[in-house]
Write an enzyme that holds these catalytic residues in place. Structure first.
Site, mmCIF file in Angstrom:
data_model
loop_
_atom_site.group_PDB
_atom_site.id
_atom_site.type_symbol
_atom_site.label_atom_id
_atom_site.label_comp_id
_atom_site.label_asym_id
_atom_site.label_seq_id
_atom_site.Cartn_x
_atom_site.Cartn_y
_atom_site.Cartn_z
ATOM 1 N N CYS A 1 -0.346 6.529 -7.918
ATOM 2 C CA CYS A 1 -1.023 5.261 -7.763
ATOM 3 C C CYS A 1 -1.795 4.437 -8.343
ATOM 4 C CB CYS A 1 -1.157 4.634 -6.785
ATOM 5 S SG CYS A 1 -3.014 5.507 -6.744
ATOM 6 N N GLU B 1 -5.887 0.672 -0.038
ATOM 7 C CA GLU B 1 -5.200 0.876 -1.534
ATOM 8 C C GLU B 1 -3.314 1.149 -1.769
ATOM 9 O OE1 GLU B 1 -4.240 3.144 -4.822
ATOM 10 O OE2 GLU B 1 -5.029 4.544 -3.194
ATOM 11 N N GLU C 1 6.286 -0.522 -11.272
ATOM 12 C CA GLU C 1 5.717 0.491 -11.275
ATOM 13 C C GLU C 1 7.204 1.133 -11.523
ATOM 14 O OE1 GLU C 1 2.308 2.416 -8.953
ATOM 15 O OE2 GLU C 1 3.259 0.953 -7.516
ATOM 16 N N LYS D 1 -2.309 9.619 10.533
ATOM 17 C CA LYS D 1 -0.887 9.683 10.183
ATOM 18 C C LYS D 1 -0.216 10.243 8.685
ATOM 19 C CE LYS D 1 3.903 7.826 10.289
ATOM 20 N NZ LYS D 1 4.315 8.346 9.145
#
Length: 485
Positions: A291, A257, A389, A182
């Site tokens: 990331c 992850e 972040e 997906k």
């Protein structure tokens, strides 16, 4: 969801189930928009639970025959797929830039990066080794063998729509697993085009399936369906935790992850020019929407002024704009929520005493969002930008005095995905590298990712590794068999 009259240049994306391109059962479609212009790139069929179950069934039915294929056969099909992606690099990269926004040169690089995983795992398929263990009895033998785990379900993010699916599907298929993927609803068209080339390369029906649609419905089916033996996800830590809870009932094997908050340490013996280039490569790739991009920059006090001046000068020269235009370095922010978070982080830092050395502003015209590459000095731990972040093109600089302080500041995060440091001293670098609690570390290098090395994080940045020999192990079960002879 917008539904508009079609255009000749629209890409018409469909679901791919059991070797057939098809519409969602409901007939529903979504528009895919260019974040740099707001214009429609194309449309995609929008499925849900029913289509996901059908794709899982197809993958389950295809698994016995695919796992029996020799590793060499599977590798040859993957290599044909690799070659097609390389040959059609510019076509796929244009789709990627238009639906995601990153500069065209970066997009082309991502296609080659994606293809490198397919090539690596095509070769690794031949190196899935078991072993014979010396037995304690004369009349017995002990065999340890590696076998494919089964049907794999995958959920991938919008920021690397080619690389993230390639990094998961390549080891899955190479090891003999079948796959249901997906892609993100913001950027499905790149994955669809890649699967078209996988079909052309000869991937058999049911081995590779692709579903675009309602995330909650698809995710729930993937985590609850007992035919799915492994779930692999790249995305936020919060969503990763939700998937982990959902998959507990079926005891699925997980690879996660998740989020990052990467520190960059610049020591006083660093090559300043090398450090400047390395930080720019890490921080501003994909407009900071990665990331593993540097989010917190720690510079030793003695070189702070020299580094900051040289860094800011190069940052001011970066050009912001539509990724399809020549010479653009920084593309758009993907959507309003991301833009608002970036602006909030900068405003909070300035309010608490940080100084804007470069950039600092954004534009929000016509529901299109750009933010200037920004450098902040005078940053401290109390500012939000050093705790969360940012996922945008903002580089905050905080000073440190000792290596121990730098490592402490770097490790002061619930995340542990990537970290970077710059020093020319070997012993110093070894001590810093060994002290950092991160799965990926760049020493004098702002771009450490490669297909042949493990990629993954510690702490709340996830579990498992992708890439390298570890990447194919994640799709294998270890079976022990003792024989009396």
């Amino acid at each position: 969801m917008d539904h508009q009259e079609g255009r000749e240049d629209d890409m018409d994306g469909k679901l791919y189930i059991n070797g057939e391109w098809q519409e969602a059962d409901s007939g529903e479609r979504i528009d895919v928009l260019n974040p740099a212009t707001g214009e429609r790139v194309g449309t995609a069929a929008f499925g849900g639970q029913v289509e996901t179950k059908r794709a899982i069934d197809a993958a389950d039915q295809a698994f016995p025959a695919w796992r029996k294929r020799t590793a060499e056969d599977r590798g040859k099909i993957l290599m044909r797929w690799h070659d097609l992606l390389v040959e059609n690099q510019e076509e796929i990269a244009e789709i990627l830039t238009k639906e995601m926004g990153k500069p065209f040169a970066e997009a082309k690089g991502e296609i080659l990066y994606s293809a490198s995983f397919i090539k690596w795992f095509a070769e690794e398929a031949r190196r899935i080794y078991g072993r014979i263990v010396p037995s304690a009895q004369e009349n017995s033998r002990a065999l340890v063998m590696k076998q494919p785990i089964g049907v794999v379900a995958s959920i991938t993010p919008w920021n690397f729509p080619a690389a993230m699916i390639a990094r998961k599907v390549a080891p899955a298929l190479a090891s003999g697993c079948t796959f249901v993927g997906k892609p993100a609803n913001l950027t499905p068209l790149t994955a669809i085009k890649m699967v078209e080339y996988a079909e052309e390369a000869g991937v058999p029906k049911g081995v590779l399936n692709l579903i675009v649609g309602k995330s909650s419905a698809i995710g729930s089916e993937m985590t609850s369906n007992t035919k799915v033996r492994k779930l692999t996800f790249t995305g936020s830590t919060e969503v990763g935790k939700t998937l982990m809870k959902q998959s507990a009932e079926t005891m699925q094997n997980l690879s996660l992850e998740l989020g990052g908050h990467a520190p960059i340490i610049i020591c006083d013996d660093a090559d300043v020019d090398l450090a400047v280039d390395g930080v720019i490569a890490s921080k501003f790739r994909n407009a900071g929407q990665t990331c593993i991009c540097g989010n917190r920059i720690y510079v030793q006090r003695g070189i702070a002024d020299v580094f900051t001046e040289a860094f800011a000068e190069k940052v001011r020269a970066l050009r912001v704009g539509n990724g399809m235009e020549e010479g653009v370095d920084i593309g758009p922010v993907i959507e309003k929520a991301s833009y608002d978070k970036i602006a909030q982080h900068v405003e909070d830092a300035v309010t608490k005493g940080a100084e804007v050395v470069a950039g600092g502003k954004g534009t929000t015209e016509d529901e299109v969002y750009f933010f200037e590459p920004t450098v902040l000095s005078g940053v401290n731990e109390d500012m939000i930008i050093m705790k969360e972040e940012t996922f945008g093109p903002v580089a905050p600089i905080q000073l440190f005095d000792t290596d121990e302080e730098a490592v402490r500041l770097a490790n002061n995060s619930r995340f542990g995905l990537a970290a970077y440091f710059f020093t020319e001293h070997m012993a110093r670098g070894m001590h810093i590298g060994e002290g950092l609690e991160f799965g990926i570390i760049g020493w004098n290098d702002g771009a450490p990712s490669m297909a042949q090395v493990p990629f993954g994080g510690m702490k709340e940045s996830g579990m498992g590794r992708e890439g390298g020999i570890e990447g194919i192990e994640a799709y294998l079960e270890t079976k022990y068999m003792k024989m009396r002879i």
